[in-house]
Motif scaffolding. Sequence first.
Motif, PDB file in Angstrom:
ATOM      1  N   UNK A  19       0.843  -1.197   0.000  1.00 51.39           N
ATOM      2  CA  UNK A  19       0.000   0.000   0.000  1.00 51.39           C
ATOM      3  C   UNK A  19       0.878   1.246   0.000  1.00 51.39           C
ATOM      4  N   UNK A  20       1.958   1.201   0.740  1.00 50.32           N
ATOM      5  CA  UNK A  20       2.883   2.334   0.779  1.00 50.32           C
ATOM      6  C   UNK A  20       3.457   2.598  -0.606  1.00 50.32           C
ATOM      7  N   UNK A  21       3.830   1.522  -1.329  1.00 52.25           N
ATOM      8  CA  UNK A  21       4.385   1.677  -2.669  1.00 52.25           C
ATOM      9  C   UNK A  21       3.360   2.281  -3.616  1.00 52.25           C
ATOM     10  N   UNK A  22       2.111   1.798  -3.514  1.00 51.03           N
ATOM     11  CA  UNK A  22       1.049   2.334  -4.370  1.00 51.03           C
ATOM     12  C   UNK A  22       0.798   3.809  -4.067  1.00 51.03           C
ATOM     13  N   UNK A  23       0.878   4.163  -2.806  1.00 52.19           N
ATOM     14  CA  UNK A  23       0.657   5.558  -2.403  1.00 52.19           C
ATOM     15  C   UNK A  23       1.739   6.455  -2.980  1.00 52.19           C
ATOM     16  N   UNK A  24       2.994   6.038  -2.838  1.00 52.26           N
ATOM     17  CA  UNK A  24       4.117   6.844  -3.338  1.00 52.26           C
ATOM     18  C   UNK A  24       4.030   6.987  -4.851  1.00 52.26           C
ATOM     19  N   UNK A  25       3.651   5.896  -5.554  1.00 52.60           N
ATOM     20  CA  UNK A  25       3.542   5.925  -7.008  1.00 52.60           C
ATOM     21  C   UNK A  25       2.461   6.900  -7.466  1.00 52.60           C
ATOM     22  N   UNK A  26       1.401   7.007  -6.654  1.00 46.73           N
ATOM     23  CA  UNK A  26       0.275   7.859  -7.036  1.00 46.73           C
ATOM     24  C   UNK A  26       0.567   9.342  -6.871  1.00 46.73           C
ATOM     25  N   UNK A  27       1.628   9.671  -6.148  1.00 47.87           N
ATOM     26  CA  UNK A  27       1.940  11.086  -5.927  1.00 47.87           C
ATOM     27  C   UNK A  27       2.402  11.734  -7.226  1.00 47.87           C
ATOM     28  N   UNK A  28       1.871  12.907  -7.492  1.00 50.02           N
ATOM     29  CA  UNK A  28       2.252  13.636  -8.708  1.00 50.02           C
ATOM     30  C   UNK A  28       2.112  15.113  -8.456  1.00 50.02           C
ATOM     31  N   UNK A  29       1.457  15.786  -9.378  1.00 46.22           N
ATOM     32  CA  UNK A  29       1.151  17.209  -9.174  1.00 46.22           C
ATOM     33  C   UNK A  29       2.355  18.104  -9.338  1.00 46.22           C
ATOM     34  N   UNK A  30       3.055  17.981 -10.468  1.00 45.15           N
ATOM     35  CA  UNK A  30       4.224  18.831 -10.692  1.00 45.15           C
ATOM     36  C   UNK A  30       3.849  20.303 -10.699  1.00 45.15           C
ATOM     37  N   UNK A  31       2.651  20.612 -11.245  1.00 41.58           N
ATOM     38  CA  UNK A  31       2.225  22.006 -11.301  1.00 41.58           C
ATOM     39  C   UNK A  31       2.068  22.579  -9.904  1.00 41.58           C
ATOM     40  N   UNK A  32       1.434  21.790  -9.020  1.00 41.22           N
ATOM     41  CA  UNK A  32       1.260  22.255  -7.642  1.00 41.22           C
ATOM     42  C   UNK A  32       2.607  22.424  -6.947  1.00 41.22           C
ATOM     43  N   UNK A  33       3.542  21.525  -7.244  1.00 38.68           N
ATOM     44  CA  UNK A  33       4.869  21.616  -6.647  1.00 38.68           C
ATOM     45  C   UNK A  33       5.570  22.901  -7.068  1.00 38.68           C
TER      46      UNK A  33
END
Length: 246
Positions: A21-35
């Motif tokens: 679940x941790x791996x799936x969570x990290x993979x789902x992180x994105x949002x370059x524009x917000x960053x």
Amino acid sequence: ALIEGDATLAMTLYMAKNPLIALAFITSLGGDEATEQFKQAPRALRESLLFPYEEGSAWATQVYKRGGWEMVSRAFTTLPQSSEQILHAEKYFSYEAPQKITLPDFKSVLGPTWKKLDYDVNGEWGTYLILDEFLNNATESKRASAGWGGDRFALYETGNPDEFFVAQLTAWDTPLDAREFFDAYVTRTTKRYETQELKSTDDRIEWQTSTGGVAIELRGSRVAIVEGFPSSTDANKLLRTIWQQR
């Protein structure tokens, strides 16, 4: 910090037991524009937004280690009283309450064109941000803000963006803590402005800057600051006004 620290700690412990679940969570992180938008925001805003997650999580972990989830849940009844108690969990455990400080209304000294816009507390975290914006030395700024015991600031302006006035009174745990903050704020002042030093003693300094006068005074375990006052206003009168009502 309590709410986000609680949530972040719960998420961290859950993912530690569920690595997929941790791996799936990290993979789902994105949002370059917000960053990118976050990176372009003022530093004080960025760090204040991160504070509940980073410092809150570290604080919640200390509470959890001391008394488990029962103590974390109890914190929602016995709330942290200051950012100091978040930054130093031992001060939460001893429930070291901040000193309550008041400031007078400065309109009678400044003149009728001045309007009070804000009246609030910086706390230890806000004090650190104020110092480090110009000191640019996190270790030194955190050392100078540690020992915070209470504060109050008032912000005034006339409607002209170049005219502002800030009065601050800070209380410290010991005279040494107050001296460290005094010295750090003096350095901050000289880094922030092109200053002309007018008067100076070991415990009081006054400058003239392009945006008004600045004066800082140390008395025991307290430090008073007036910043941005017009040249026609007496710094001594402003400082006396602070010390008379504290």
